[in-house]
Design a protein around this motif. Structure first.
Motif, PDB file in Angstrom:
ATOM      1  N   ARG A 685      58.439  52.942  31.034  1.00  0.00           N
ATOM      2  CA  ARG A 685      59.330  51.882  30.523  1.00  0.00           C
ATOM      3  C   ARG A 685      59.796  51.028  31.688  1.00  0.00           C
ATOM      4  N   PHE A 686      59.852  49.741  31.487  1.00  0.00           N
ATOM      5  CA  PHE A 686      60.302  48.820  32.518  1.00  0.00           C
ATOM      6  C   PHE A 686      61.403  47.939  31.943  1.00  0.00           C
ATOM      7  N   LEU A 687      62.384  47.598  32.799  1.00  0.00           N
ATOM      8  CA  LEU A 687      63.413  46.632  32.432  1.00  0.00           C
ATOM      9  C   LEU A 687      63.193  45.361  33.236  1.00  0.00           C
ATOM     10  N   VAL A 688      63.414  44.233  32.607  1.00  0.00           N
ATOM     11  CA  VAL A 688      63.262  42.966  33.306  1.00  0.00           C
ATOM     12  C   VAL A 688      64.307  41.994  32.783  1.00  0.00           C
ATOM     13  N   TYR A 689      64.895  41.231  33.680  1.00  0.00           N
ATOM     14  CA  TYR A 689      65.857  40.217  33.278  1.00  0.00           C
ATOM     15  C   TYR A 689      65.148  38.922  32.896  1.00  0.00           C
ATOM     16  N   THR A 690      65.814  38.172  32.047  1.00  0.00           N
ATOM     17  CA  THR A 690      65.270  36.873  31.639  1.00  0.00           C
ATOM     18  C   THR A 690      65.100  35.977  32.872  1.00  0.00           C
ATOM     19  N   ASN A 691      63.991  35.246  32.901  1.00  0.00           N
ATOM     20  CA  ASN A 691      63.681  34.304  33.982  1.00  0.00           C
ATOM     21  C   ASN A 691      63.352  34.989  35.300  1.00  0.00           C
ATOM     22  N   SER A 692      63.089  36.302  35.266  1.00  0.00           N
ATOM     23  CA  SER A 692      62.711  36.979  36.502  1.00  0.00           C
ATOM     24  C   SER A 692      61.247  36.687  36.819  1.00  0.00           C
ATOM     25  N   GLN A 693      60.858  36.956  38.037  1.00  0.00           N
ATOM     26  CA  GLN A 693      59.476  36.758  38.462  1.00  0.00           C
ATOM     27  C   GLN A 693      58.866  38.091  38.887  1.00  0.00           C
ATOM     28  N   GLN A 694      59.300  39.162  38.249  1.00  0.00           N
ATOM     29  CA  GLN A 694      58.823  40.486  38.608  1.00  0.00           C
ATOM     30  C   GLN A 694      57.351  40.669  38.252  1.00  0.00           C
ATOM     31  N   ARG A 695      56.584  41.204  39.189  1.00  0.00           N
ATOM     32  CA  ARG A 695      55.179  41.501  38.942  1.00  0.00           C
ATOM     33  C   ARG A 695      54.960  43.000  39.015  1.00  0.00           C
ATOM     34  N   LEU A 696      54.048  43.479  38.200  1.00  0.00           N
ATOM     35  CA  LEU A 696      53.706  44.887  38.148  1.00  0.00           C
ATOM     36  C   LEU A 696      52.295  45.073  38.694  1.00  0.00           C
ATOM     37  N   GLU A 697      52.135  46.044  39.589  1.00  0.00           N
ATOM     38  CA  GLU A 697      50.805  46.327  40.135  1.00  0.00           C
ATOM     39  C   GLU A 697      50.053  47.253  39.183  1.00  0.00           C
ATOM     40  N   LEU A 698      48.884  46.831  38.747  1.00  0.00           N
ATOM     41  CA  LEU A 698      47.981  47.648  37.943  1.00  0.00           C
ATOM     42  C   LEU A 698      46.948  48.222  38.912  1.00  0.00           C
ATOM     43  N   LYS A 699      46.880  49.565  38.991  1.00  0.00           N
ATOM     44  CA  LYS A 699      46.142  50.160  40.098  1.00  0.00           C
ATOM     45  C   LYS A 699      45.291  51.325  39.620  1.00  0.00           C
ATOM     46  N   LEU A 700      44.093  51.476  40.233  1.00  0.00           N
ATOM     47  CA  LEU A 700      43.183  52.580  39.948  1.00  0.00           C
ATOM     48  C   LEU A 700      43.318  53.662  41.018  1.00  0.00           C
ATOM     49  N   ALA A 701      42.968  54.900  40.639  1.00  0.00           N
ATOM     50  CA  ALA A 701      42.988  55.993  41.609  1.00  0.00           C
ATOM     51  C   ALA A 701      41.920  55.799  42.666  1.00  0.00           C
ATOM     52  N   THR A 702      40.729  55.446  42.254  1.00  0.00           N
ATOM     53  CA  THR A 702      39.622  55.178  43.177  1.00  0.00           C
ATOM     54  C   THR A 702      38.847  53.964  42.669  1.00  0.00           C
ATOM     55  N   GLU A 709      36.828  45.349  35.228  1.00  0.00           N
ATOM     56  CA  GLU A 709      37.470  44.360  34.374  1.00  0.00           C
ATOM     57  C   GLU A 709      38.816  44.908  33.899  1.00  0.00           C
ATOM     58  N   TRP A 710      39.833  44.075  33.979  1.00  0.00           N
ATOM     59  CA  TRP A 710      41.173  44.461  33.500  1.00  0.00           C
ATOM     60  C   TRP A 710      41.482  43.676  32.225  1.00  0.00           C
ATOM     61  N   TRP A 711      41.975  44.376  31.204  1.00  0.00           N
ATOM     62  CA  TRP A 711      42.357  43.771  29.938  1.00  0.00           C
ATOM     63  C   TRP A 711      43.783  44.205  29.625  1.00  0.00           C
ATOM     64  N   ARG A 716      41.386  39.452  28.337  1.00  0.00           N
ATOM     65  CA  ARG A 716      40.917  39.680  29.699  1.00  0.00           C
ATOM     66  C   ARG A 716      41.960  39.188  30.703  1.00  0.00           C
ATOM     67  N   LEU A 717      42.312  40.053  31.630  1.00  0.00           N
ATOM     68  CA  LEU A 717      43.300  39.695  32.644  1.00  0.00           C
ATOM     69  C   LEU A 717      42.634  39.254  33.932  1.00  0.00           C
ATOM     70  N   ALA A 718      41.682  40.043  34.426  1.00  0.00           N
ATOM     71  CA  ALA A 718      41.050  39.704  35.708  1.00  0.00           C
ATOM     72  C   ALA A 718      39.845  40.588  35.944  1.00  0.00           C
ATOM     73  N   ASN A 719      38.986  40.138  36.864  1.00  0.00           N
ATOM     74  CA  ASN A 719      37.956  40.977  37.466  1.00  0.00           C
ATOM     75  C   ASN A 719      38.422  41.279  38.883  1.00  0.00           C
ATOM     76  N   SER A 720      38.256  42.521  39.312  1.00  0.00           N
ATOM     77  CA  SER A 720      38.802  42.889  40.607  1.00  0.00           C
ATOM     78  C   SER A 720      37.803  43.704  41.391  1.00  0.00           C
ATOM     79  N   ALA A 721      37.743  43.425  42.653  1.00  0.00           N
ATOM     80  CA  ALA A 721      36.904  44.219  43.545  1.00  0.00           C
ATOM     81  C   ALA A 721      37.726  45.168  44.394  1.00  0.00           C
ATOM     82  N   SER A 722      39.048  45.121  44.242  1.00  0.00           N
ATOM     83  CA  SER A 722      39.907  45.940  45.092  1.00  0.00           C
ATOM     84  C   SER A 722      40.533  47.126  44.368  1.00  0.00           C
ATOM     85  N   GLY A 723      40.359  47.212  43.062  1.00  0.00           N
ATOM     86  CA  GLY A 723      40.943  48.331  42.321  1.00  0.00           C
ATOM     87  C   GLY A 723      42.395  48.138  41.972  1.00  0.00           C
TER      88      GLY A 723
END
Length: 769
Positions: A685-702, A709-711, A716-723
């Motif tokens: 669960r995450f809390l965020v205030y209105t008008n915030s610019q908080q970003r969440l890291e989506l991360k793989l173990a390896t 591909e991230w969805w 579709r969110l992005a293609n990533s080469a860094s995990g």
């Protein structure tokens, strides 16, 4: 004289003797108190009111004594005659006609008790009630006889005026309030001399049952008792029936429960207990009232936000780093709450501090050179044998391990296994001694009691002690006593610590938002728009959450939890106490940002391989800068990175054997589950205030060999080469899915909107340290 006459004469003589003996005994008993009288000057009440003001002279409040009891002493000529008449009518109408005891009342009480087989009316006079106030004891025959004896001694040494004076200044008036003057000021905001008939009869009704008749909680019962008091006054001729009716119908306005306190009630009562007995009755404190009231408001709002997570209490303290002055001190959301343990002082209470002690063990280890800035610590499954107990196996809330981590990353991300390994190198006795030097006086057990868990919070400390220690860190190890009054009254001694650039190094680590990104993200609630060093802590089972941090100007320490120790619903330090810390820090620097932290003196920076901490070779793919002692540079130049080697023109990681188990765990995770999302975790669960610019890291173990591909929620969110990719937090229920060839993984999480706040940045909250 015949035989019968002689017998009669003998019997009369014996009766006379017995009577004489009884009379003499009675006289002796009755006169004995005059040999041990209690005089008025033996009952002097020395506790007097103290007026507190803030650093600018603004009033904070008046305490009527130096302890938790509210008492004020006034002469009888400064007490309203309405009250004098009301209390005599209600408690002892023949006070001026009888002695210490009222024989009529005693006889009436005995007859009534014999008739109905229980006590239906009392017989205590005002003198007897005063005796009971002076020596309160359970009601039984023996104690009643002692009460009578004490009453006789009072009557032997004092006149009626003196007895009544002592009595009205000691009356129990509810809520730890004693005496008519204190009650008049607290309940009505007037001195006892200004009480009108309605107010006086209310106060005269209170001593009958101060708990059930409390004006704030038992008003209807109190009004019923007031009617009785007014009726007695009419019957005794003090007032007319018309006056009684008007007084009973008069609308009475009670003062707020703040009891004469404008701000900082916990601080005032605590400070009053610290003042010397001969201190002035007017005390100027270091508190900044506007700041204090702001912090009080934020504490209340934070616990309102977190109530759904079963978090109901919070505390905070603000200290100026340059002077050691306490600027704000909030012990609970509402000191005057009668139902929510509001009087508990969260600043002074002892609780487990979670990870907030880790920086001090790292600093000591660096100072003693048992670790170095480029030391790599193995965050892998580790077990310690404890005699007579099961294996001690420290681990993080994430239930995962990070493998090789440098000191900077281990501390910044609050990893538990590396912290325990550092303490093992330092030694528990050595660390405990350093904590004592820093002012953690409540850690009173021997080292073996705490064990290696000491760095993870196995002891109990107060928010006050934590704040004081972090002030020392903010001053690069230069300690100073905290002060609370002006002129200064030092409250805590100043510890003597060796000078070391490692204090500035710890500050550099705790203010490095990129170093803590793995656990908290780059733009978390811990990240401010100016330099700030900060550490969070969470005790076992989510019972306590802490955030302590500083800029060059201020140190702020916050706690969120429950006074009864009940666990919160997975509220970690960054979710509970950190938002409060964030708001206070932003407010403190709203008009002037702090200076940058000074770099560690006498240390120099050199590039190192990010994984091994050694001098990089061409095989090392990631290079970062780290601080070194100049005398360590020859070793730096000799020891080249060994974690990477070039195979077929590519860099390959080749870790030492101590990482074999951890590597097997990583490989098993990928083999069993395909792709593995490690951030966020399923159900977060995450809390965020209105008008915030908080970003969440989506991360793989390896990182797999094929493209990723991230969805999110089917888009579709992005293609990533860094995990790893970053996603801007938005309220809602979200499903993140990752795909790579035939492999895929998905997690679900929630983002909720927190109540609006005055700070300039939003924040996210996820389970963390």
């Amino acid at each position: 004289m015949n035989k019968w006459a002689r017998r009669k004469h003998s019997w009369v003589f014996k009766i006379g003797q017995i009577t004489l003996v009884l009379v003499l005994i009675g006289l002796l008993v009755r006169l004995l108190p005059y040999m041990f009288p209690i005089y008025a000057n033996n009952l002097t009440q020395e506790r007097q009111a103290i007026e507190f003001s803030d650093r600018q002279g603004l009033p904070l409040g008046t305490l009527l004594t130096r302890d938790l009891e509210h008492t004020a002493v006034v002469p009888l000529n400064r007490v309203s005659s309405h009250f004098i008449h009301a209390i005599i009518a209600a408690e002892d109408k023949r006070f001026y006609q009888h002695g210490a005891l009222e024989l009529r009342a005693i006889a009436r009480s005995l007859v009534q008790a014999a008739r109905v087989k229980k006590v239906v009316s009392g017989a205590s006079t005002i003198t007897m009630q005063l005796a009971r106030m002076l020596d309160p004891k359970p009601r039984n025959l023996g104690n009643k006889l002692q009460e009578i004896w004490l009453s006789w001694r009072l009557f032997a040494g004092m006149n009626k005026h003196e007895i009544l004076y002592a009595y009205v200044n000691r009356l129990t008036m509810g809520s730890n309030i004693y005496g008519v003057e204190a009650a008049a000021r607290i309940y009505f905001g007037v001195p006892a001399s200004d009480l009108n008939l309605a107010q006086a009869s209310i106060l005269a009704a209170l001593p009958n049952d101060p708990t059930d008749l409390n004006p704030y909680t038992g008003w209807e019962k109190l009004k019923h008792r007031q009617a009785y008091v007014l009726g007695r006054m009419v019957k005794d001729g003090y007032i007319s029936r018309e006056m009684s009716d008007r007084a009973l119908a008069e609308k009475i306005t009670l003062q707020p429960r703040q009891q004469g306190i404008i701000a900082a009630p916990h601080f005032l009562f605590w400070l009053a207990s610290q003042l010397p007995k001969n201190s002035s009755s007017q005390v100027k404190t270091t508190i900044d009232r506007p700041l204090q009231q702001f912090v009080e408001a934020q504490v209340r709002q934070i616990v309102q936000n977190l109530a759904v997570y079963n978090a109901h209490h919070a505390a905070a303290i603000v200290i100026g780093n340059h002077s050691g002055e306490v600027l704000a001190y909030v012990g609970s959301p509402d000191y005057f709450s009668l139902t929510d343990t509001g009087r508990n002082d969260g600043v002074q209470a002892l609780r487990q501090p979670g990870s907030t002690l880790k920086p001090f063990s790292y600093q000591l280890a660096l100072e003693n050179r048992v670790i170095h800035t480029n030391t790599v610590l193995a965050d892998v499954p580790t077990h310690y044998a404890i005699p007579g107990a099961k294996l001690y196996s420290p681990r993080d809330y994430s239930e995962s391990f990070q493998g090789p981590v440098r000191v900077r990353l281990a501390l910044a991300n609050s990893l538990n296994v590396p912290a325990v390994k550092v303490l093992e190198k330092v030694g528990v006795p050595t660390f405990l001694n350093r904590l004592h030097q820093l002012g953690f006086d409540q850690l009173k057990h021997p080292p073996e009691y705490y064990g290696l868990g000491l760095t993870l919070g196995s002891g109990e400390v107060s928010l006050w002690e934590l704040a004081r220690a972090y002030v020392t860190m903010a001053r690069n190890g230069q300690a100073l006593p905290l002060t609370v009054t002006s002129p200064h009254l030092p409250i805590s001694p100043s510890p003597h610590l060796p000078k070391s650039p490692t204090w500035a190094l710890i500050t550099d680590i705790l203010s490095d938002r990129h170093a803590r990104a793995r656990a908290f993200g780059v733009d978390s609630v811990l990240s401010l728009p100016f330099p700030a060093a900060v550490k969070t802590g969470t005790s076992s089972d989510y019972r306590d959450t802490w955030t302590v941090g500083f800029t060059t100007d201020y140190t702020v320490a916050t706690w969120v939890g429950n006074f009864d120790g009940e666990p919160m619903k997975q509220v970690s330090g960054v979710m509970g106490a950190a938002p409060l810390w964030n708001r206070i820090m932003l407010h403190l620097h709203e008009h002037k940002e702090p200076a940058d932290f000074a770099p560690p003196a006498s240390l120099v920076q050199r590039p190192i391989c990010a994984i091994s901490g050694l001098k990089p070779t061409p095989a090392c793919p990631t290079v970062v800068q780290e601080y070194f002692y100049p005398e360590d540079l020859p070793d730096y130049d000799r020891n080249l990175d060994t974690f990477y080697r070039v195979v077929n023109g590519e860099s390959r990681l080749d870790l030492p054997s101590e990482y074999n188990e951890w590597l097997a765990m990583q490989q098993q995770s990928v083999t069993t589950d395909g792709l593995k999302i490690v951030s966020p975790r399923n159900g977060d669960r995450f809390l965020v205030y209105t008008n915030s610019q908080q970003r969440l890291e989506l991360k793989l173990a390896t990182l797999p060999d094929k493209p990723v591909e991230w969805w999110i929620n089917g888009e579709r969110l992005a293609n990533s080469a860094s995990g790893a990719v970053f996603w801007a937090l938005r309220p809602g229920n979200w499903t993140v899915e990752v795909k790579s060839g035939e492999m895929r993984d998905r997690v679900n999480f929630q983002v909720e909107v927190a109540e609006s706040q005055s700070s300039r940045r939003g924040f996210s909250i996820a389970p963390s340290r």
